[in-house]
Scaffold this motif. Structure first.
Motif, PDB file in Angstrom:
ATOM      1  N   LYS A   1       7.657   4.553   1.748  1.00  0.00           N
ATOM      2  CA  LYS A   1       7.621   4.529   2.808  1.00  0.00           C
ATOM      3  C   LYS A   1       8.947   5.226   3.315  1.00  0.00           C
TER       4      LYS A   1
ATOM      5  N   SER B   1      12.074  -3.122   1.021  1.00  0.00           N
ATOM      6  CA  SER B   1      13.104  -3.079   0.318  1.00  0.00           C
ATOM      7  C   SER B   1      14.858  -2.871   1.222  1.00  0.00           C
TER       8      SER B   1
ATOM      9  N   ILE C   1       3.705 -11.363  -6.440  1.00  0.00           N
ATOM     10  CA  ILE C   1       2.271 -11.387  -7.897  1.00  0.00           C
ATOM     11  C   ILE C   1       2.903 -10.245  -8.360  1.00  0.00           C
TER      12      ILE C   1
ATOM     13  N   VAL D   1       7.157  -3.893  -5.593  1.00  0.00           N
ATOM     14  CA  VAL D   1       6.540  -4.070  -6.323  1.00  0.00           C
ATOM     15  C   VAL D   1       4.488  -3.347  -5.962  1.00  0.00           C
TER      16      VAL D   1
ATOM     17  N   THR E   1      11.455  -6.156  -3.946  1.00  0.00           N
ATOM     18  CA  THR E   1      10.136  -6.799  -2.756  1.00  0.00           C
ATOM     19  C   THR E   1       8.658  -7.084  -2.989  1.00  0.00           C
TER      20      THR E   1
ATOM     21  N   SER F   1      10.358   0.972   5.110  1.00  0.00           N
ATOM     22  CA  SER F   1      10.582  -0.230   3.921  1.00  0.00           C
ATOM     23  C   SER F   1      11.485  -1.461   3.841  1.00  0.00           C
TER      24      SER F   1
ATOM     25  N   SER G   1       8.461 -10.498   0.979  1.00  0.00           N
ATOM     26  CA  SER G   1       8.992  -9.893   1.616  1.00  0.00           C
ATOM     27  C   SER G   1       8.338 -10.391   3.401  1.00  0.00           C
TER      28      SER G   1
ATOM     29  N   SER H   1      10.586   2.825  -2.215  1.00  0.00           N
ATOM     30  CA  SER H   1       9.324   2.399  -1.396  1.00  0.00           C
ATOM     31  C   SER H   1       8.967   4.060  -1.109  1.00  0.00           C
TER      32      SER H   1
HETATM   33  C1  LIG Z   1      -0.588  -0.327  -2.629  1.00  0.00           C
HETATM   34  C2  LIG Z   1      -0.591  -1.665  -3.090  1.00  0.00           C
HETATM   35  C3  LIG Z   1       0.090  -2.392  -3.660  1.00  0.00           C
HETATM   36  C4  LIG Z   1       1.042  -3.534  -3.921  1.00  0.00           C
HETATM   37  N1  LIG Z   1       0.854  -4.213  -4.446  1.00  0.00           N
HETATM   38  C5  LIG Z   1       1.338  -5.686  -4.800  1.00  0.00           C
HETATM   39  C6  LIG Z   1       2.312  -6.350  -6.137  1.00  0.00           C
HETATM   40  O1  LIG Z   1       0.782  -5.866  -7.001  1.00  0.00           O
HETATM   41  N2  LIG Z   1       1.989  -7.343  -6.343  1.00  0.00           N
HETATM   42  C7  LIG Z   1       2.604  -8.421  -4.739  1.00  0.00           C
HETATM   43  O2  LIG Z   1       3.585  -9.015  -4.673  1.00  0.00           O
HETATM   44  N3  LIG Z   1       3.461  -6.977  -3.939  1.00  0.00           N
HETATM   45  C8  LIG Z   1       2.357  -6.022  -3.795  1.00  0.00           C
HETATM   46  N4  LIG Z   1       2.448  -5.254  -2.584  1.00  0.00           N
HETATM   47  C9  LIG Z   1       2.990  -5.843  -1.495  1.00  0.00           C
HETATM   48  C10 LIG Z   1       4.480  -5.226  -1.964  1.00  0.00           C
HETATM   49  O3  LIG Z   1       4.765  -4.976  -2.832  1.00  0.00           O
HETATM   50  C11 LIG Z   1       5.801  -5.775  -0.317  1.00  0.00           C
HETATM   51  O4  LIG Z   1       4.823  -5.313   0.340  1.00  0.00           O
HETATM   52  C12 LIG Z   1       6.754  -5.186  -0.670  1.00  0.00           C
HETATM   53  O5  LIG Z   1       7.356  -5.716   0.462  1.00  0.00           O
HETATM   54  C13 LIG Z   1       6.836  -3.611   0.408  1.00  0.00           C
HETATM   55  O6  LIG Z   1       8.187  -2.896   0.479  1.00  0.00           O
HETATM   56  P1  LIG Z   1       8.754  -1.519   1.376  1.00  0.00           P
HETATM   57  O7  LIG Z   1       8.297  -1.606   2.788  1.00  0.00           O
HETATM   58  O8  LIG Z   1      10.234  -1.324   0.647  1.00  0.00           O
HETATM   59  O9  LIG Z   1       7.717  -0.044   1.103  1.00  0.00           O
HETATM   60  C14 LIG Z   1       1.628  -4.024  -2.721  1.00  0.00           C
HETATM   61  C15 LIG Z   1       1.940  -3.243  -0.934  1.00  0.00           C
HETATM   62  C16 LIG Z   1       0.912  -2.199  -1.557  1.00  0.00           C
HETATM   63  C17 LIG Z   1       0.832  -1.392  -0.354  1.00  0.00           C
END
Ligand SMILES: Cc1cc2nc3c(=O)[nH]c(=O)nc-3n(C[C@H](O)[C@H](O)[C@H](O)COP(=O)(O)O)c2cc1C
Length: 456
Positions: free
Chosen positions: A11, A18, A111, A72, A107, A16, A139, A9
């Motif tokens: 972040k 995850s 999609i 993702v 997480t 985060s 998530s 991540s």
């Molecule tokens: C730039 C970006 C692209 C993302 N693309 C997808 C995606 O293709 N598919 C999906 O299911 N979630 C997508 N997400 C959602 C993140 O995967 C989700 O918010 C994740 O839980 C964030 O985890 P983190 O807080 O550990 O970084 C995306 C988020 C961001 C910011």
């Protein structure tokens, strides 16, 4: 049992989601030792400071198993984690991983998350690891970790993974090993200058390296096009920063980082008559550099500013061995609502064949620009936008800017409308500049709050 967690991540660890799943494991299964390695946040340091890179590798080497934990991003791993994968291979450090057991915890909004899982599966096998199918959590909307049954199955999944590693259980392989070498075909053909008609404009986004096959493919393609060509080299544009998941774009519908990426996605591509993506396969996918550009385009895919534009793909590498990558191309085109007219690679054993295929692609691109056909959207486009729409409809507050945009431009039909008073309320509230500023700052905290409560 020592567990190396590759934290993908970008972040801060505290924000985060995850990593909250890993902290949950730490709490429930405290007898294991967890080493959470900040791969994505520290990627520039890992790349530029060799002793830091070595210290990360040493922790992995001393661990019994490897867990890839990441969000993702655009159906794949974040660009920073992709860069780490590239560094491992480029610096020949595969042996650090060989023989270990590995798995994935993601997480996301689920999609096309399976694409990221498949990628890490194939790379883990390339690194000589025994890969056990990972686990994926929703998530934001459903917050899977708050569900007691999911908590149990998460713990069971992880204990099972560790047991398999301890017992050195035999694991079936899913992917054929792939070498990144393609058969070098002589694409040095003589190209004549042509007078170009400037009333149409084709943008070619490419990671051209001098004398590479992809550069030659781009030149051959250009020679068959009568319109103006604008080549944008992904390797030399100014990308100040990779996406850090700040979610500014969810509120403003633009990226907060001012650099060439914005110029490309807000002006160059929307003003083009057709877009050609031209790239070389590196470690089974687009390069980390490309992925940085793609991650930063997320806001743009949710606001499909490229809707119905013609696109085509030129690929250098054994695309037919990479079914997942072919699918990524389809999903990417679909997410941007692009009208993809063809994909051509250089994996044939004679020059004439490749040139002929590129010429056919050029003809199809021109024909489509001239006729502007309205083609039904692919199932990837429909699926992606239905899932995004679901999010917008259910997360009205967090995704209000997107919600408004979708309704205003009638980009997708909403089968139901949010209650009028809610719309009026958010319209007033979210247009106050003071609230806008606070909302953005609070969004990340708002998303992490339920997890903090659970882990307390
Ligand atoms: C730039 C970006 C692209 C993302 N693309 C997808 C995606 O293709 N598919 C999906 O299911 N979630 C997508 N997400 C959602 C993140 O995967 C989700 O918010 C994740 O839980 C964030 O985890 P983190 O807080 O550990 O970084 C995306 C988020 C961001 C910011």
């Amino acid at each position: 049992m020592k567990i190396a967690v590759l934290n993908g991540s970008p972040k801060d660890k505290e924000l985060s989601i995850s990593i909250k799943y890993i902290e949950f494991l730490q709490k429930k299964l405290p007898n294991y030792q967890y080493f959470i390695l900040p791969i994505s946040t520290d990627i520039n340091k890992i790349e530029s400071n060799d002793s830091y890179f070595q210290s990360i590798l040493k922790t992995i080497e001393d661990s019994d198993v490897v867990v890839w934990a990441y969000p993702v991003y655009f159906f794949m791993i974040p660009s920073q984690l992709k860069k780490f994968v590239e560094l491992i291979f480029k610096k020949n450090k595969q042996n650090v991983f060989t023989g270990k057991y590995s798995t994935t915890i993601t997480t996301s909004s689920m999609i096309f998350d399976y694409h990221a899982h498949n990628y890490i599966h194939s790379i883990s096998e390339d690194l000589g690891m025994h890969y056990i199918n990972g686990i994926s959590f929703e998530s934001i909307k459903y917050i899977d970790l708050l569900n007691k049954e999911y908590q149990m199955s998460f713990i069971n999944f992880f204990v099972d993974f560790i047991q398999k590693a301890e017992n050195k259980q035999s694991i079936p392989k899913k992917y054929f090993p792939i070498s990144n070498q393609i058969n070098k075909i002589d694409l040095d053909i003589k190209i004549e200058n042509i007078n170009r008609n400037t009333n149409k404009n084709i943008v070619i986004l490419t990671d051209n390296l001098e004398n590479s096959n992809i550069e030659k493919m781009v030149n051959i393609f250009s020679s068959f096009i009568k319109y103006k060509i604008d080549i944008v080299n992904v390797n030399t544009i100014n990308i100040k920063k990779e996406c850090s998941g700040c979610l500014y774009c969810q509120e403003k519908s633009v990226c907060c980082i001012q650099d060439d990426v914005r110029e490309i996605f807000e002006k160059k591509l929307p003003n083009a008559d057709a877009i050609i993506f031209a790239f070389s396969i590196e470690y089974r996918h687009l390069t980390a550099r490309w992925k940085a550009l793609i991650d930063r385009s997320t806001f743009n895919a949710q606001l499909p500013l490229l809707k119905r534009k013609i696109c085509g793909w030129l690929v250098s590498g054994n695309l037919r061995y990479h079914k997942d990558l072919s699918e990524f191309i389809e999903i990417f085109s679909g997410a941007h609502f692009l009208n993809c007219v063809g994909i051509v690679s250089d994996e044939y054993d004679n020059t004439e064949k490749i040139v002929e295929l590129i010429q056919n692609l050029a003809n199809d691109v021109e024909k489509n620009i001239e006729n502007q056909p309205i083609k039904p959207f692919s199932s990837y486009a429909q699926t992606y936008h239905l899932l995004v729409r679901e999010q917008i409809a259910s997360l009205g507050a967090a995704k209000y800017a997107l919600y408004k945009h979708f309704r205003k431009h009638k980009l997708l039909k909403f089968p139901y409308s949010r209650p009028l008073r809610e719309i009026i309320f958010f319209n007033i509230i979210f247009n106050l500049p003071f609230i806008k500023m606070i909302a953005r700052k609070k969004l990340l905290n708002f998303l992490i709050k339920p997890y903090l409560k659970l882990l307390k």
